[in-house]
Structures are given as C-alpha cells and as structure tokens.
Design a protein around this motif. Structure first.
Motif, PDB file in Angstrom:
ATOM      1  N   ARG A 105      -5.278  -3.844  -6.272  1.00 40.59           N
ATOM      2  CA  ARG A 105      -6.267  -3.177  -5.429  1.00 40.59           C
ATOM      3  C   ARG A 105      -6.481  -1.708  -5.799  1.00 40.59           C
ATOM      4  NH1 ARG A 105      -9.389  -3.238  -1.168  1.00 40.59           N
ATOM      5  NH2 ARG A 105      -9.399  -1.540   0.353  1.00 40.59           N
ATOM      6  N   TYR A 106      -5.404  -1.010  -6.138  1.00 43.73           N
ATOM      7  CA  TYR A 106      -5.515   0.443  -6.252  1.00 43.73           C
ATOM      8  C   TYR A 106      -5.479   0.984  -7.673  1.00 43.73           C
ATOM      9  CZ  TYR A 106      -4.545  -0.049  -1.306  1.00 43.73           C
ATOM     10  OH  TYR A 106      -4.595  -0.434   0.011  1.00 43.73           O
ATOM     11  N   THR A 107      -4.818   0.298  -8.567  1.00 44.61           N
ATOM     12  CA  THR A 107      -4.740   0.817  -9.927  1.00 44.61           C
ATOM     13  C   THR A 107      -4.334  -0.290 -10.884  1.00 44.61           C
ATOM     14  OG1 THR A 107      -3.632   2.379 -11.404  1.00 44.61           O
ATOM     15  CG2 THR A 107      -2.349   1.553  -9.559  1.00 44.61           C
TER      16      THR A 107
ATOM     17  N   LEU B  81       0.419   6.075  -7.393  1.00 36.18           N
ATOM     18  CA  LEU B  81      -0.681   7.040  -7.251  1.00 36.18           C
ATOM     19  C   LEU B  81      -0.079   8.433  -7.083  1.00 36.18           C
ATOM     20  CD1 LEU B  81      -2.804   4.951  -4.717  1.00 36.18           C
ATOM     21  CD2 LEU B  81      -3.169   5.149  -7.183  1.00 36.18           C
TER      22      LEU B  81
ATOM     23  N   ALA C 265       0.826  -1.207   0.000  1.00 33.98           N
ATOM     24  CA  ALA C 265       0.000   0.000   0.000  1.00 33.98           C
ATOM     25  C   ALA C 265       0.862   1.259   0.000  1.00 33.98           C
ATOM     26  CB  ALA C 265      -0.936  -0.007   1.204  1.00 33.98           C
TER      27      ALA C 265
ATOM     28  N   ALA D  10       2.321   1.760  -3.374  1.00 34.33           N
ATOM     29  CA  ALA D  10       1.333   2.315  -4.297  1.00 34.33           C
ATOM     30  C   ALA D  10       1.252   3.829  -4.152  1.00 34.33           C
ATOM     31  CB  ALA D  10      -0.033   1.681  -4.040  1.00 34.33           C
TER      32      ALA D  10
ATOM     33  N   LYS E 270      -7.620   8.237  -3.591  1.00 30.20           N
ATOM     34  CA  LYS E 270      -7.249   6.828  -3.618  1.00 30.20           C
ATOM     35  C   LYS E 270      -5.971   6.590  -2.827  1.00 30.20           C
ATOM     36  CE  LYS E 270      -8.412   4.475  -7.149  1.00 30.20           C
ATOM     37  NZ  LYS E 270      -8.540   3.839  -8.490  1.00 30.20           N
TER      38      LYS E 270
ATOM     39  N   ALA F  44      -0.833  -4.245  -4.501  1.00 24.08           N
ATOM     40  CA  ALA F  44      -1.187  -2.832  -4.656  1.00 24.08           C
ATOM     41  C   ALA F  44      -1.727  -2.539  -6.042  1.00 24.08           C
ATOM     42  CB  ALA F  44       0.039  -1.965  -4.362  1.00 24.08           C
TER      43      ALA F  44
ATOM     44  N   ASP G  76      -5.620   1.844   4.534  1.00 21.47           N
ATOM     45  CA  ASP G  76      -5.476   0.393   4.476  1.00 21.47           C
ATOM     46  C   ASP G  76      -4.141  -0.043   5.080  1.00 21.47           C
ATOM     47  OD1 ASP G  76      -7.899   0.320   3.194  1.00 21.47           O
ATOM     48  OD2 ASP G  76      -7.048   0.040   1.188  1.00 21.47           O
TER      49      ASP G  76
ATOM     50  N   GLN H 120      -6.801   6.544   0.805  1.00 22.70           N
ATOM     51  CA  GLN H 120      -7.411   5.264   1.141  1.00 22.70           C
ATOM     52  C   GLN H 120      -6.347   4.177   1.287  1.00 22.70           C
ATOM     53  OE1 GLN H 120     -10.698   4.367   1.869  1.00 22.70           O
ATOM     54  NE2 GLN H 120      -9.567   2.548   2.497  1.00 22.70           N
ATOM     55  N   ALA H 121      -5.343   4.213   0.417  1.00 18.97           N
ATOM     56  CA  ALA H 121      -4.246   3.251   0.520  1.00 18.97           C
ATOM     57  C   ALA H 121      -3.503   3.425   1.844  1.00 18.97           C
ATOM     58  CB  ALA H 121      -3.285   3.417  -0.656  1.00 18.97           C
TER      59      ALA H 121
END
Length: 319
Positions: free
Chosen positions: A205-207, A63, A55, A58, A73, A202, A80, A76-77
């Motif tokens: 989940r994120y991108t 991000l 995370a 990421a 986002k 990561a 998490d 949020q990472a």
C-alpha cells in the motif's frame, strides 16, 4: 481477504466440531446468532489489528521521518491505522458483549441484568482492556505527526494484541511450566504473524521501493522462522496434553483440533514456499523496475494469509 478468512473459518469450525450448537434440554442459551458472532467478530478484530500493525510498521520502518517529523505518506498511513484501530475497537466491543452472553449462557437481552457476573469473566476483562487500548490507539494515531507518536502507537498496538491472548486456550490454567510456555509461545507467534501479514500489506500500500521490500523480506524471514518454532511448541503442548505421547503425530488425524493444526501447518508451509519464490524471482524483477510480478504474488500470498488467520480463529474455538 476478510471474506476469505471468514469462509475458511466457518468451514474449519464445521469440519472440526467447533461450530456453535443449539443448547440441549430446551435451554435458551445465547442463541446461534450470538454464538456465531463471537468468531466472526474475532476475525474482524484480528484483521483490523493486522491492518493497524502494518500501517504503524510502515511508518516506523519503511517511511523514514525527517528530523522526527513524519512525511505526507507516513501521516496518511497513520490516518489509515487510526481508522483500522477504530474498527478494531468496535469489533472488540461486539466481541466482549457476545462472549459474555455465550459464557453466561443467557439471551443477549438479559445481559444487562448479569453485568456483575459478566465483569468477573477473564475473557471479558481482557477484551475490555483491548477496547480501551484500541480506542486510545485510534486517538493517538489520528493526531500523529512525529516518529515519537508512531512509536507510542506501536507499543499500544502490541499491548492490545497481547491482552486477549492471555485468556485463551494456552492461559486457561496457569498451573505448571508447560501452560506458561504455551502462553508465551502463542504471544510471540501472534506478534510475528501480525508483523508478517501487516508488513506485506504495508509494503503493497505505501511503498514498493527496493530498500523497503528488501528490509521486509528479511523481516518476513525472521517472522517465518519464529512462527514455525513457536507454532510447533504450542501445538505439541496442546495436543500432547490431550492424550499423552507425541500428540503432533497421533492427533493430526484423530481429532478435529489436530486436523486444524495440520491444515494450518500446510498453509504455513505454502506461505514459506511463496516467500522463497519472492526471494528467488520477484525481488530481482522488482530491482529491475518491474513490480508487476511482485504485486501478483503478494496478492496471492495475502489471500493465503487470510485463510490462515481464519484457521487460527477456528483453532482457538475448537475444543
């Protein structure tokens, strides 16, 4: 993933002779439950560390921030990662207690009476440092809104990962160059594994943007090469030191530790093959707007990675 890692770890410990045993001669000892808690809590901590590191990775790489400010986002990472760091801290606390009990060979109910000797154990001290670092990490991540805070979290994550490694198999005796080399090799190996596994988590989940996946693919290739080289060095130092000669060849089939090294090598080769297939097939499909194949293969890859982590924990517990 957690369930797969634990199952592989338990099977590997039983097969290689590293599973906890009842004390001989009627001694009480720590008990089988507490003894088994040590590797189980270790794999939980490792899984949480991977999730935390992924995370944070990421946020730092995948991000992009706007003038140093994290987007929704990315925040949020960080949230998490804060939860994962909290799990990491709790698992480390449990591991600290169980490890001290097992090393001292006393029932858990008597640990408070032996707090002094427990505090002198290097593994316990390393876990105590990890508990502090992960707790601070959780606090930092929970309030992270800027790229600077994410970078601080990245440094804390590295420190928390490295600490316990300095008191394992490789660092048991720092009396010569080979033991120092084995320790450094293990540290680099585990950091590369954390980036590889955590980075894949990561990305899923994120991108799944083409740019992020291509960046991760390049990063994963570097991690794979690093893990292969450092794993080879670490394994040869340990196996050669047990009998002399070419330990990698002679002990793959003559010792439980060597058998686990061989199994981990096979798992690593499988992951490299999956990575090659990603580059050859799924990345071009992802570029055309079809992410399904990438998601399916990545899910399989994560399960293999979980099993490999289980093997690694079993390896650290096998004499």
């Amino acid at each position: 993933m957690v369930a797969a890692g634990i199952v592989v770890m338990v099977v590997a410990l039983l097969a290689a002779g590293g599973a906890p045993q009842k004390p001989a001669g009627g001694l009480l000892g720590a008990g089988l439950g507490v003894s088994w808690a040590v590797p189980v809590l270790r794999i939980l901590a490792d899984g949480a560390a991977v999730a935390t590191g992924g995370a944070v990775l990421a946020v730092v790489l995948f991000l992009p921030a706007n003038d140093g400010k994290l987007g929704g986002k990315a925040i949020q990472a960080c949230q998490d990662a804060a939860i994962a760091a909290g799990v990491w801290a709790v698992a480390s606390i449990g591991g600290l207690i169980a490890t001290a009990t097992v090393i001292l060979g006393i029932p858990l109910s008597h640990l408070a009476e032996h707090a002094g000797p427990a505090g002198q154990i290097s593994q316990v001290r390393a876990l105590a440092v990890a508990v502090v670092l992960t707790a601070v990490l959780a606090v930092v991540l929970s309030g992270a809104k800027t790229l600077g805070a994410a970078l601080v979290a990245a440094l804390l994550t590295i420190a928390a990962v490295v600490g316990p490694l300095l008191t394992g198999h490789s660092a048991a005796e720092r009396t010569n160059l080979l033991t120092v080399l084995a320790t450094l090799s293990l540290v680099v190996h585990v950091l590369a594994a954390t980036v590889w596994v955590g980075g894949l988590l990561a990305v899923l989940r994120y991108t799944r943007s083409r740019e992020a996946v291509e960046l991760f693919s390049t990063l994963a290739l570097g991690c794979a090469v690093t893990m292969g080289l450092t794993g080879l060095v670490t394994a040869e130092i340990h196996l050669d030191g047990r009998q002399g000669g070419w330990g990698l060849i002679t002990q793959w089939v003559t010792s439980g530790y060597g058998a686990l090294v061989f199994a981990k090598t096979v798992a690593f080769a499988t992951l490299v093959t999956v990575g090659w297939w990603h580059r050859r097939t799924t990345l071009p499909e992802l570029a055309t707007g079809n992410p399904a194949a990438f998601r399916r293969l990545a899910a399989v890859e994560l399960m293999i990675m979980a099993g490999t982590i289980g093997l690694a924990v079993a390896l650290s517990r096998t004499p």
